[in-house]
Design a protein around this motif. Sequence first.
Motif, PDB file in Angstrom:
ATOM      1  N   ASP A  86       0.838  -1.206   0.000  1.00  9.88           N
ATOM      2  CA  ASP A  86       0.000   0.000   0.000  1.00  9.88           C
ATOM      3  C   ASP A  86       0.874   1.258   0.000  1.00  9.88           C
ATOM      4  O   ASP A  86       0.731   2.151   0.846  1.00  9.88           O
ATOM      5  CB  ASP A  86      -0.939  -0.007   1.211  1.00  9.88           C
ATOM      6  N   ALA A  87       1.797   1.317  -0.980  1.00  3.33           N
ATOM      7  CA  ALA A  87       2.735   2.434  -1.070  1.00  3.33           C
ATOM      8  C   ALA A  87       2.768   2.953  -2.505  1.00  3.33           C
ATOM      9  O   ALA A  87       2.264   2.314  -3.431  1.00  3.33           O
ATOM     10  CB  ALA A  87       4.126   1.989  -0.642  1.00  3.33           C
ATOM     11  N   THR A  88       3.374   4.121  -2.705  1.00  2.00           N
ATOM     12  CA  THR A  88       3.542   4.692  -4.040  1.00  2.00           C
ATOM     13  C   THR A  88       4.855   4.223  -4.649  1.00  2.00           C
ATOM     14  O   THR A  88       5.731   3.702  -3.951  1.00  2.00           O
ATOM     15  CB  THR A  88       3.533   6.225  -3.979  1.00  2.00           C
TER      16      THR A  88
ATOM     17  N   LEU B  79      12.909   2.530  -0.664  1.00  2.00           N
ATOM     18  CA  LEU B  79      13.460   1.294  -0.100  1.00  2.00           C
ATOM     19  C   LEU B  79      14.859   1.035  -0.653  1.00  2.00           C
ATOM     20  O   LEU B  79      15.735   0.523   0.055  1.00  2.00           O
ATOM     21  CB  LEU B  79      12.548   0.105  -0.412  1.00  2.00           C
ATOM     22  N   ILE B  80      15.066   1.374  -1.906  1.00  2.00           N
ATOM     23  CA  ILE B  80      16.405   1.295  -2.493  1.00  2.00           C
ATOM     24  C   ILE B  80      17.325   2.279  -1.773  1.00  2.00           C
ATOM     25  O   ILE B  80      18.473   1.977  -1.443  1.00  2.00           O
ATOM     26  CB  ILE B  80      16.364   1.591  -4.004  1.00  2.00           C
TER      27      ILE B  80
ATOM     28  N   ASN C 121      16.652 -10.922   4.878  1.00  2.00           N
ATOM     29  CA  ASN C 121      15.838 -11.375   3.749  1.00  2.00           C
ATOM     30  C   ASN C 121      14.602 -12.138   4.187  1.00  2.00           C
ATOM     31  O   ASN C 121      13.537 -12.011   3.580  1.00  2.00           O
ATOM     32  CB  ASN C 121      16.690 -12.242   2.815  1.00  2.00           C
ATOM     33  N   VAL C 122      14.732 -12.937   5.229  1.00  2.00           N
ATOM     34  CA  VAL C 122      13.559 -13.641   5.752  1.00  2.00           C
ATOM     35  C   VAL C 122      12.542 -12.627   6.275  1.00  2.00           C
ATOM     36  O   VAL C 122      11.327 -12.764   6.048  1.00  2.00           O
ATOM     37  CB  VAL C 122      13.974 -14.645   6.846  1.00  2.00           C
ATOM     38  N   LEU C 123      13.029 -11.594   6.958  1.00  2.00           N
ATOM     39  CA  LEU C 123      12.134 -10.551   7.455  1.00  2.00           C
ATOM     40  C   LEU C 123      11.429  -9.845   6.297  1.00  2.00           C
ATOM     41  O   LEU C 123      10.228  -9.534   6.381  1.00  2.00           O
ATOM     42  CB  LEU C 123      12.919  -9.548   8.293  1.00  2.00           C
TER      43      LEU C 123
ATOM     44  N   TYR D 141       4.905  -1.735   5.212  1.00  2.00           N
ATOM     45  CA  TYR D 141       6.026  -0.994   4.629  1.00  2.00           C
ATOM     46  C   TYR D 141       7.112  -0.752   5.669  1.00  2.00           C
ATOM     47  O   TYR D 141       8.304  -0.841   5.361  1.00  2.00           O
ATOM     48  CB  TYR D 141       5.509   0.340   4.071  1.00  2.00           C
ATOM     49  N   ALA D 142       6.735  -0.458   6.911  1.00  2.00           N
ATOM     50  CA  ALA D 142       7.717  -0.166   7.959  1.00  2.00           C
ATOM     51  C   ALA D 142       8.599  -1.384   8.238  1.00  2.00           C
ATOM     52  O   ALA D 142       9.814  -1.255   8.409  1.00  2.00           O
ATOM     53  CB  ALA D 142       7.008   0.271   9.238  1.00  2.00           C
ATOM     54  N   VAL D 143       8.006  -2.568   8.275  1.00  2.00           N
ATOM     55  CA  VAL D 143       8.793  -3.784   8.512  1.00  2.00           C
ATOM     56  C   VAL D 143       9.733  -4.045   7.332  1.00  2.00           C
ATOM     57  O   VAL D 143      10.895  -4.418   7.521  1.00  2.00           O
ATOM     58  CB  VAL D 143       7.865  -4.995   8.746  1.00  2.00           C
ATOM     59  N   MET D 144       9.235  -3.821   6.120  1.00  2.00           N
ATOM     60  CA  MET D 144      10.104  -3.985   4.954  1.00  2.00           C
ATOM     61  C   MET D 144      11.274  -3.007   5.013  1.00  2.00           C
ATOM     62  O   MET D 144      12.414  -3.352   4.658  1.00  2.00           O
ATOM     63  CB  MET D 144       9.293  -3.762   3.679  1.00  2.00           C
TER      64      MET D 144
END
Length: 415
Positions: free
Chosen positions: A34-36, A43-44, A82-84, A91-94
């Motif tokens: 649920d992000a733009t 994230l990059i 990577n497992v996380l 989005y915050a956890v990613m």
Amino acid sequence: MPRAVYVLALGIFAMVTSEFAVAGLMPRLAAGLDATIPQIGYLITAFAVAMAVGGPFMTVALMRLPPRTALMTLFAVFLVGNVLAAVAPTYAVMLVARVITGVASQAFFGVAVSLTVRLTPPEVRGRAIAVVMNGLMVGTLLGLPLSTFVGDRLGWRAAFWAVSALTLVAALATTAGVPRLERSQDDRAGLLRQLGVFRTPRLWLALSTSTLIIGATFSAFSYLNPILTRLTGFAAGTVPLLLVAYGAATVAGNIVVGRLADRHTIGVQVYGLALNAVFLAGFALLAHVSVPALLFMLGVGLVGVTMNPAMVTRVQRAGNAGPLVNTVHSSFITLGVIVGSSAGGLAIDTAGLRAPLWLGAALAVLGLLTLVPELVHRPAAGRPMRGTADTGRATGRMAAGSERRPAGDAGPGGR
């Protein structure tokens, strides 16, 4: 070439596949979290910030460990990240997952490059670094499109599970293929002594060039998927194939640069940056026309990240080949990722999808300007400039002379 060099390339391949997966999965990640699109681009940026800031600290923390033990520790941290990412509900956890993997990836690069220098004789180090960096190029050629393919068909979470499995394979190969070495004399030196090399102005100039080379490339690369689909008009299912072609261009360019890096370090960067500026500007002008856009994209692949062997060679000659210098260099490289991806996202918000391509061309021109002092002070023909080729040979002789390889060490004579 020692077998361990190829094993180290496999580890870098795993790291890069995770790093670049976000670029290939942007639309699916945006929908799933649920992000733009610009937020996914960040994230990059977060991965790169973690590399740039956390990587050197992780390297310092691991300096008391033998190289192979340090590599295995980094594999473990990277696997956790990577497992996380694969199970991230928000989005915050990613974002947290990308920070963890970024820190481990950066430190891995620094330790791997330093270990490559220890395992190879001076006359082939440029090619050896190119082999290790092929993990980066093959990550672009195979890892990126494969993660995109898996994500398109099985969901973006499956792509991160696949990277986790690849990480385990690379860790097992490292256990079997990388020899046990004790810490080098550089590793045993005190931290203040190792930091002393950063007083050298030429080192900072070399680091800034690396930042701009990568920034120019990543301002375009970070947004290739939306550019190719929304501007050029390619179908989403075609993008993985186009990314394979881009990756093939990076592999070809890396092989060429690896053979030129030792003897033509500055020339490679001058011509590479000039061509990259032309390719990025051409891509921006003709992004709406499929054939020219594809050709310019491949041109960026040929002369962008492929300059890594020349960049590493120049930095090691200006500083040294220790893990701290290599990790800090990687931090400046990833600073380029930060500049390219974050500024590219802002440019899209304000001026549209062509804007990051124009930004990349401008960064390439700035990179050329950082090479002017090297060009102005070039030596007379036939005589190496002090601190470049002759320093590199001297550094190689000192490194070779300072190593006392234990029995079973895969040194130059043990290939």
